[in-house]
Design a protein around this motif. Structure first.
Motif, PDB file in Angstrom:
ATOM      1  N   GLY A  35       0.799  -1.212   0.000  1.00  0.00           N
ATOM      2  CA  GLY A  35       0.000   0.000   0.000  1.00  0.00           C
ATOM      3  C   GLY A  35       0.830   1.259   0.000  1.00  0.00           C
ATOM      4  O   GLY A  35       2.049   1.213   0.162  1.00  0.00           O
ATOM      5  N   TRP A  36       0.137   2.349  -0.205  1.00  0.00           N
ATOM      6  CA  TRP A  36       0.737   3.687  -0.128  1.00  0.00           C
ATOM      7  C   TRP A  36       0.053   4.459   0.994  1.00  0.00           C
ATOM      8  O   TRP A  36      -1.183   4.495   1.069  1.00  0.00           O
ATOM      9  N   TYR A  37       0.865   5.065   1.844  1.00  0.00           N
ATOM     10  CA  TYR A  37       0.388   5.954   2.883  1.00  0.00           C
ATOM     11  C   TYR A  37       0.965   7.336   2.613  1.00  0.00           C
ATOM     12  O   TYR A  37       1.930   7.483   1.861  1.00  0.00           O
ATOM     13  N   ARG A  38       0.381   8.321   3.257  1.00  0.00           N
ATOM     14  CA  ARG A  38       0.951   9.663   3.159  1.00  0.00           C
ATOM     15  C   ARG A  38       0.795  10.387   4.492  1.00  0.00           C
ATOM     16  O   ARG A  38      -0.104  10.105   5.268  1.00  0.00           O
ATOM     17  N   ARG A  39       1.731  11.312   4.707  1.00  0.00           N
ATOM     18  CA  ARG A  39       1.665  12.167   5.890  1.00  0.00           C
ATOM     19  C   ARG A  39       1.838  13.598   5.429  1.00  0.00           C
ATOM     20  O   ARG A  39       2.909  13.969   4.927  1.00  0.00           O
ATOM     21  N   ALA A  49      -3.946   4.094  -0.572  1.00  0.00           N
ATOM     22  CA  ALA A  49      -4.391   3.004  -1.438  1.00  0.00           C
ATOM     23  C   ALA A  49      -3.711   1.717  -1.020  1.00  0.00           C
ATOM     24  O   ALA A  49      -2.572   1.732  -0.553  1.00  0.00           O
ATOM     25  N   GLY A  50      -4.416   0.599  -1.210  1.00  0.00           N
ATOM     26  CA  GLY A  50      -3.852  -0.695  -0.893  1.00  0.00           C
ATOM     27  C   GLY A  50      -4.198  -1.704  -1.964  1.00  0.00           C
ATOM     28  O   GLY A  50      -5.172  -1.540  -2.704  1.00  0.00           O
ATOM     29  N   SER A  62     -10.850  10.284  -0.523  1.00  0.00           N
ATOM     30  CA  SER A  62     -10.315  11.557  -1.009  1.00  0.00           C
ATOM     31  C   SER A  62      -9.584  11.428  -2.345  1.00  0.00           C
ATOM     32  O   SER A  62      -9.348  12.444  -3.011  1.00  0.00           O
ATOM     33  N   VAL A  63      -9.223  10.216  -2.740  1.00  0.00           N
ATOM     34  CA  VAL A  63      -8.480  10.038  -3.990  1.00  0.00           C
ATOM     35  C   VAL A  63      -9.224   9.182  -5.006  1.00  0.00           C
ATOM     36  O   VAL A  63      -8.722   8.931  -6.103  1.00  0.00           O
ATOM     37  N   GLN A  64     -10.428   8.737  -4.658  1.00  0.00           N
ATOM     38  CA  GLN A  64     -11.238   7.945  -5.586  1.00  0.00           C
ATOM     39  C   GLN A  64     -11.437   8.700  -6.888  1.00  0.00           C
ATOM     40  O   GLN A  64     -11.738   9.886  -6.900  1.00  0.00           O
ATOM     41  N   GLY A  65     -11.230   7.993  -7.997  1.00  0.00           N
ATOM     42  CA  GLY A  65     -11.422   8.601  -9.302  1.00  0.00           C
ATOM     43  C   GLY A  65     -10.216   9.391  -9.807  1.00  0.00           C
ATOM     44  O   GLY A  65     -10.204   9.821 -10.967  1.00  0.00           O
ATOM     45  N   ARG A  66      -9.221   9.570  -8.943  1.00  0.00           N
ATOM     46  CA  ARG A  66      -8.033  10.333  -9.355  1.00  0.00           C
ATOM     47  C   ARG A  66      -6.754   9.498  -9.283  1.00  0.00           C
ATOM     48  O   ARG A  66      -5.847   9.674 -10.098  1.00  0.00           O
ATOM     49  N   PHE A  67      -6.678   8.602  -8.317  1.00  0.00           N
ATOM     50  CA  PHE A  67      -5.487   7.780  -8.112  1.00  0.00           C
ATOM     51  C   PHE A  67      -5.793   6.326  -8.478  1.00  0.00           C
ATOM     52  O   PHE A  67      -6.933   5.875  -8.384  1.00  0.00           O
ATOM     53  N   ALA A  68      -4.738   5.611  -8.839  1.00  0.00           N
ATOM     54  CA  ALA A  68      -4.857   4.175  -9.090  1.00  0.00           C
ATOM     55  C   ALA A  68      -3.606   3.484  -8.583  1.00  0.00           C
ATOM     56  O   ALA A  68      -2.489   3.985  -8.770  1.00  0.00           O
ATOM     57  N   ILE A  69      -3.805   2.320  -7.976  1.00  0.00           N
ATOM     58  CA  ILE A  69      -2.681   1.538  -7.456  1.00  0.00           C
ATOM     59  C   ILE A  69      -2.565   0.260  -8.268  1.00  0.00           C
ATOM     60  O   ILE A  69      -3.568  -0.321  -8.688  1.00  0.00           O
ATOM     61  N   SER A  70      -1.329  -0.161  -8.487  1.00  0.00           N
ATOM     62  CA  SER A  70      -1.102  -1.410  -9.206  1.00  0.00           C
ATOM     63  C   SER A  70       0.209  -2.015  -8.729  1.00  0.00           C
ATOM     64  O   SER A  70       1.038  -1.327  -8.126  1.00  0.00           O
ATOM     65  N   ARG A  71       0.370  -3.306  -9.017  1.00  0.00           N
ATOM     66  CA  ARG A  71       1.617  -3.988  -8.661  1.00  0.00           C
ATOM     67  C   ARG A  71       2.022  -4.896  -9.799  1.00  0.00           C
ATOM     68  O   ARG A  71       1.176  -5.411 -10.537  1.00  0.00           O
ATOM     69  N   TYR A  81       3.017   0.625  -7.779  1.00  0.00           N
ATOM     70  CA  TYR A  81       2.867   1.930  -8.416  1.00  0.00           C
ATOM     71  C   TYR A  81       1.661   2.673  -7.848  1.00  0.00           C
ATOM     72  O   TYR A  81       0.666   2.067  -7.440  1.00  0.00           O
ATOM     73  N   LEU A  82       1.759   3.982  -7.876  1.00  0.00           N
ATOM     74  CA  LEU A  82       0.610   4.825  -7.561  1.00  0.00           C
ATOM     75  C   LEU A  82       0.536   5.898  -8.641  1.00  0.00           C
ATOM     76  O   LEU A  82       1.396   6.779  -8.709  1.00  0.00           O
ATOM     77  N   GLN A  83      -0.453   5.766  -9.510  1.00  0.00           N
ATOM     78  CA  GLN A  83      -0.685   6.769 -10.540  1.00  0.00           C
ATOM     79  C   GLN A  83      -1.595   7.830  -9.958  1.00  0.00           C
ATOM     80  O   GLN A  83      -2.709   7.523  -9.535  1.00  0.00           O
TER      81      GLN A  83
END
Length: 118
Positions: A35-39, A49-50, A62-71, A81-83
């Motif tokens: 996953g990706w976390y942020r501070r 995202a996970g 807060s990131v639905q529709g804008r970010f995508a996660i893949s491996r 990846y986090l697009q």
């Protein structure tokens, strides 16, 4: 042990895009969830995202529709990846790659700064 190296952060204007990458090496066969976390400054760390071993994903509201996660599973490395599209100033934060193994050990990357500003 799992080693994580992140890349791809930087400065981008509002509405722009960035792709973060995380290379996981070491005991990659033990990796379960990634996953990706942020501070953000003055805020607590939050899950962005996970993605599970089977490919199921979840995204923060807060990131639905804008970010995508893949491996992507390579021979000796797993890439995460986090697009990030349509970036907003409130997306400014240090982003961390995270891995949870089958024995519930947790590993963190060193973090990469994302700054969204005009």
């Amino acid at each position: 042990q799992v080693q994580l190296v992140e890349s791809g952060g930087g400065l981008v204007q509002p509405g722009g895009s960035l792709r973060l990458s995380c290379a996981a090496s070491g005991s990659i066969s033990s990796i379960n969830t990634m996953g990706w976390y942020r501070r953000a400054p003055g805020k607590q760390r939050e899950l962005v995202a996970g993605i599970t071993r089977g490919g199921s994903t979840n995204l923060a509201d807060s990131v639905q529709g804008r970010f995508a996660i893949s491996r992507d599973n390579a021979k000796n490395t797993v890439y995460l990846y986090l697009q990030m599209n349509s970036l907003k100033p409130e997306d400014t934060a240090v982003y961390y790659c995270n891995v949870i193994t089958g024995t519930y050990s947790r590993y963190w990357g060193q973090g990469t700064q994302v700054t969204v500003s005009s």
